[in-house]
Design an enzyme around this catalytic site. Sequence first.
Site, short mmCIF file in Angstrom:
data_model
loop_
_atom_site.label_atom_id
_atom_site.label_comp_id
_atom_site.label_asym_id
_atom_site.label_seq_id
_atom_site.Cartn_x
_atom_site.Cartn_y
_atom_site.Cartn_z
CG ASP A 30 -2.16 0.86 1.01
OD1 ASP A 30 -3.25 0.28 0.87
OD2 ASP A 30 -2.05 2.10 0.95
CB THR A 86 -12.97 1.01 -9.20
OG1 THR A 86 -13.93 0.12 -8.58
CG2 THR A 86 -11.75 0.23 -9.64
NE ARG A 153 -22.55 -12.51 2.53
CZ ARG A 153 -23.06 -13.43 3.34
NH1 ARG A 153 -24.35 -13.40 3.63
NH2 ARG A 153 -22.28 -14.35 3.88
CD GLU A 154 -18.37 -2.65 3.66
OE1 GLU A 154 -18.29 -2.21 4.83
OE2 GLU A 154 -18.30 -1.92 2.65
CB CYS A 262 -20.47 -2.72 -3.23
SG CYS A 262 -18.86 -3.15 -2.58
#
Length: 438
Positions: A30, A86, A153-154, A262
């Site tokens: 990162d 994105t 899925r969070e 999302c």
Amino acid sequence: MRLTVIGTGYVGAVHAACMADIGHQVLGVDIDPARIAALTAGRTPFFERGLAGMIKRTVDTGRLRFTTSTAEAARFATTHFVCVGTPPQPGSDAADLRYVEAAVAGLAAHLPGGGDEAVIVVGKSTVPVGTAQRLAGRLGTAADVAWNPEFLREGCAVQDTMRPERIVAGVPTERAEARLREVYAPLTAVGAPFIVTDPATAELVKLASNSFLATKVSFINAMAEICDATGADVLTLAEAMGADPRIGPGSLAPGLGFGGSCLPKDIRAFAARAEELGLGESVAFLRQVDEINTRQRRRTVELAERLVGGSFAGRRVAVLGAAFKPGSDDVRDSPALAVAEAVRVRGAQVRVHDPEAADHARAVHPLLQFAPDVTKTCDRADVVLHLTEWPQYRELDPAALACVVRTPAIVDARHTLDPKAWRAAGWRLCAPGRPRLD
């Protein structure tokens, strides 16, 4: 096997930790030194159930390390997962691919020429169809470009990675397929389906899946509006529809609608990409799906306003929930916060509680008030709005809470409270799409 994961945000941190946990040697990369330092110390920059313990465990074993050096990543492995964000382009719904392109360009600058083992670059970011082909053209013979979309899925991301419903491998070559089969062998060995296709189809699978899920959510919420107008019950309607195996019960949960980083972003980007391809009419319904979803927030505000006599001016409003969904501290495009802010703008004094997301919510909406527990949040409230379905809210004692509020009135925008128990405790409870319970 040695892997790198470029980007240690939500998708990247989960993927890196899970790949290390199943036995691979993983290097997370990162550009943010503070994030790398935190992850190296075993701390996560966001709340996700089970992730912090997994990162600490795999860092302690030495299977997981972190760096800011792309050059080190290129030396470390020949299989590189790209997991950067994105977001929408400024002023547009189209996906902004600058971070994907920068990650691939940074890696390409350090890839060895030749070598005994082929280099595979594997995208996991959600991108417009055609992205892998364009990146492959830039890399040429330096690497194969595959696409392996995430379906996380969070709140359940670790579980979704370790026990996936499917693994989609969009591969340009047999050697790329073989590499991804090797990466995921520990998961396919215990039954995870492995679907092989081309990169374009793999890119499309994620966008099509999210668009279909969003359509189901907006469809049942549109039916809730019909139920409100006719006196029908949307929960019974959803149950009866879901019993049809051609439809299924998944995502037929009426309420405040979807949010997060999302679904809203992805359906808008998908529609934008279709328009670029001259096929905007084919997915024009997604614009309506988006509008129905946004309308649920306005309807919740209007329902709450009716409960307080037609005006929020001078009213105290308690909001239960700030995260866009339970099990997460993510407040990006949170329906709960959108409703809370709209109520505040209409003149109410709004106090919010969330077990995990309060700090993030406060940073985004500093004019809202926040309280450390439900009792303080609901103190002398004229109406309570249940906006994020955290399990602890379902377990509240309505009789005890009735002694705290000024007026026992609640909007259950997530349809998870027991209406009989709340009515028995003297509450006026309203829920979109259900017959009035007062």
